[in-house]
Scaffold this active site. Structure first.
Site, short mmCIF file in Angstrom:
data_model
loop_
_atom_site.label_atom_id
_atom_site.label_comp_id
_atom_site.label_asym_id
_atom_site.label_seq_id
_atom_site.Cartn_x
_atom_site.Cartn_y
_atom_site.Cartn_z
N ASP A 67 0.82 -1.21 0.00
CA ASP A 67 0.00 0.00 0.00
C ASP A 67 0.86 1.26 0.00
OD1 ASP A 67 0.97 -0.32 2.58
OD2 ASP A 67 -0.97 -0.80 3.45
N ASN A 136 -7.18 -2.79 14.42
CA ASN A 136 -8.57 -2.99 14.01
C ASN A 136 -8.74 -4.15 13.03
OD1 ASN A 136 -7.47 -1.96 11.67
ND2 ASN A 136 -8.86 -0.23 11.47
N HIS A 138 -7.08 -4.58 10.18
CA HIS A 138 -6.80 -4.34 8.76
C HIS A 138 -5.53 -5.06 8.31
CE1 HIS A 138 -4.44 -0.28 9.37
NE2 HIS A 138 -3.65 -1.30 9.52
N GLU A 143 -9.55 -1.70 5.48
CA GLU A 143 -10.14 -1.36 6.77
C GLU A 143 -11.44 -2.16 7.00
OE1 GLU A 143 -8.18 0.26 8.57
OE2 GLU A 143 -7.95 2.37 8.06
P1 PGA Z 1 2.41 -1.71 12.87
O1 PGA Z 1 1.23 -1.51 11.81
O2 PGA Z 1 3.29 -2.77 12.30
O3 PGA Z 1 3.09 -0.37 12.91
O4 PGA Z 1 1.77 -2.12 14.15
C1 PGA Z 1 0.59 -2.60 11.28
C2 PGA Z 1 -0.55 -2.17 10.40
O5 PGA Z 1 -1.19 -1.15 10.70
O6 PGA Z 1 -0.83 -2.87 9.42
#
Ligand code: PGA
Length: 243
Positions: A67, A136, A138, A143
């Site tokens: 992404d 959450n 995702h 999302e």
């Molecule tokens: P993080 O983010 O590795 O910084 O916890 C993971 C994500 O939001 O996919």
């Protein structure tokens, strides 16, 4: 789903790096799907170490990142383009033309998304996809929602994600409100998937991903339907896991 429990973040990083190394040794022109965020940083450091010791060769490896923030140019220090080159690509012998990231400042998002899907296909599909997971649920920037988009697409980030990611920016106002992300279908088409989770913050969502119902409210739960998923979790992220 195969779950590998490790002690801590360091062990998680070396375990994931070992799995990626096995993939590259098995197929030197492997197509890797890569993730950003804090979780995979240790994995990239481990891989750089293996490259420096002469144990790994990236000269034929092809990558596609999951992404990119919509509206951030590759030069922007918070863009995922910048992140990936800064912490990983510039330290290894990967060829620039083999690195693929979505263009966050494209003038034609639909075309950009379609081209990305076509490019993945043209390169034979993703052999190994690395994923982090949002609090959450995702994966990529898919999302929680009533329906999940299958292909690479533009997405509105949730307030929770904007807040979580504001730790990398000076101010929450600077966090882009949208991103372009591989879709759930793009991710599910990868032959092999490794999801990484570290820390207490991820404990609840990891339990729901592995044991909860398959539900668009926890996008990562869809991975239960894939036939080759390995989840590497450290003790804290596994603390609510009933197995
Ligand atoms: P993080 O983010 O590795 O910084 O916890 C993971 C994500 O939001 O996919």
């Amino acid at each position: 789903m195969k779950v590998i429990k490790v002690k801590d973040y360091n062990e998680l990083s070396s375990k994931a790096a070992q799995l990626i190394t096995e993939q590259i040794i098995k197929k030197k022109n492997s197509v890797l799907g890569l993730a950003t965020g804090s979780t995979p940083i240790g994995v990239y450091q481990e891989l750089i170490g293996k490259f420096q010791k002469g144990e790994l060769d990236f000269s034929e490896v092809i990558t596609f990142n999951l992404d990119e923030y919509y509206g951030l140019s590759p030069e922007h220090p918070q863009s995922y383009y910048f992140f990936m080159w800064d912490i990983f690509f510039k330290h290894i012998n990967i060829k620039k033309e083999n690195v693929h990231l979505l263009n966050g400042v494209t003038e034609n998002v639909d075309k950009e998304c379609k081209q990305y899907e076509d490019l993945i296909k043209k390169n034979g599909g993703i052999d190994l996809q690395i994923l982090g997971i949002g609090d959450n649920g995702h994966i990529g920037f898919n999302e929680p929602d009533v329906s999940l988009n299958t292909k690479t697409h533009l997405v509105n980030l949730t307030a929770k994600t904007i807040k979580a990611n504001s730790r990398f920016f000076n101010d929450v106002q600077e966090v882009p409100r949208q991103a372009i992300t591989m879709g759930i279908g793009t991710i599910m088409r990868a032959r092999k998937i490794i999801l990484l989770a570290s820390g207490k913050r991820k404990a609840k969502v990891i339990e729901r991903t592995i044991n909860g119902p398959i539900n668009t409210k926890v996008p990562a739960s869809v991975l239960q339907l894939h036939n080759d998923v390995t989840i590497v979790v450290d003790q804290k992220a596994a603390s609510q896991l009933i197995m």
